[in-house]
Design an enzyme around this catalytic site. Structure first.
Site, PDB file in Angstrom:
ATOM      1  N   GLU A  90       0.870  -1.177   0.000  1.00  0.00           N
ATOM      2  CA  GLU A  90       0.000   0.000   0.000  1.00  0.00           C
ATOM      3  C   GLU A  90       0.906   1.226   0.000  1.00  0.00           C
ATOM      4  OE1 GLU A  90      -3.362   2.229   2.782  1.00  0.00           O
ATOM      5  OE2 GLU A  90      -2.649   0.240   3.351  1.00  0.00           O
ATOM      6  N   ASP A 117      -5.091   9.710   8.770  1.00  0.00           N
ATOM      7  CA  ASP A 117      -3.709   9.383   9.126  1.00  0.00           C
ATOM      8  C   ASP A 117      -3.317   9.899  10.503  1.00  0.00           C
ATOM      9  OD1 ASP A 117      -3.541   8.283   6.623  1.00  0.00           O
ATOM     10  OD2 ASP A 117      -2.502   9.991   5.720  1.00  0.00           O
TER      11      ASP A 117
END
Length: 263
Positions: free
Chosen positions: A51, A62
């Site tokens: 990824e 995030d």
């Protein structure tokens, strides 16, 4: 093509009696000139799929480690266009399927039809776009599908079973089962309800189920993998790469291949 590469890679690992391991790295963290070596290292260390994060100024999913990596990449001048050009340049040496993790804004700015064509030409196998809910994915899903690129859907630990069923029924490649109610980042412990949640997703999903967010140790890799088809690890992978801890990273990836039974 893209979807098939992901499905084949994961199925091969499962057929061998192991679990899939998908490491996450931020593209261009340290400069795009390092990307080929980073991908080859992960490939040779046993990654099932990689990824690859696309740096973005407002990464809502995030945690601190990945945000910092994104800022370093942005300061290095990394853009989606430059990334796709680099991937196209190195694609013949990269065998592991690559999935881009990004947000919808950079894709709309790039142009979704052009994006799908260019991503396929660059050897990309699919996309993870966490800020596009199922109801809105019509803005990009048809373009990815036309180029046989996977759109990896996400389910969460707070999703009702009816919604999980609906999301997994549309899933390509694998289902990304988010294991925490929050952002990415290493955690000392995982929620006690995690096992039943993963089993529930696995029961209704027609494609492999991989767990991600908060997984950071070999023990967590083994424990979590018992209840799904593998794991996705980001923050700890970034920390190991940045710290030059290659052996620790190899051991983390290897935890998915060392036998699944946990006493």
């Amino acid at each position: 093509m893209g979807k098939e590469r992901i499905e084949k890679a994961i199925q091969q690992v499962i057929d061998n009696g192991d679990k899939a391991f998908i490491p996450y790295i931020m593209a261009g963290d340290g400069g795009l000139e390092k990307l080929e070596d980073q991908l080859l290292f992960l490939q040779n260390s046993g990654a099932t799929v990689v990824e690859l994060g696309v740096p973005f100024s407002d990464p809502v999913a995030d945690g601190p480690t990945i945000q910092a990596a994104g800022l370093r990449a942005l300061k290095a001048g990394v853009t989606l266009d430059k990334l796709l050009r680099k991937l196209k340049e190195i694609k013949d040496s990269i065998e592991v399927p690559v999935v881009l993790m990004t947000y919808i804004n950079p894709l709309l700015q790039y142009g979704v039809e052009k994006l799908a064509i260019d991503a396929k030409a660059a050897g990309v196998s699919g996309f993870i776009i966490p800020d596009v809910p199922m109801e809105e994915e019509g803005i990009i899903a048809p373009y990815l599908s036309s180029e046989e690129l996977a759109l990896i859907r996400l389910v969460t630990i707070t999703s009702p079973i009816e919604r999980i069923k609906e999301i997994v029924s549309h899933s390509d490649g694998f289902v990304y089962a988010v294991t925490v109610a929050g952002i990415t980042g290493a955690r000392a412990t995982l929620q006690s309800t995690l096992d039943s949640y993963l089993q529930k997703v696995k029961e209704v999903s027609p494609v492999p189920v991989l767990a991600g967010f908060g997984i950071s140790t070999p023990e967590q890799v083994k424990q979590t993998s018992q209840h799904c088809d593998g794991v996705i690890v980001g923050s700890k992978v970034i920390e190991f790469i940045r710290g030059g801890k290659d052996q620790e990273l190899v051991e983390l990836i290897g935890a998915s291949r060392l036998g699944i039974a946990v006493e």
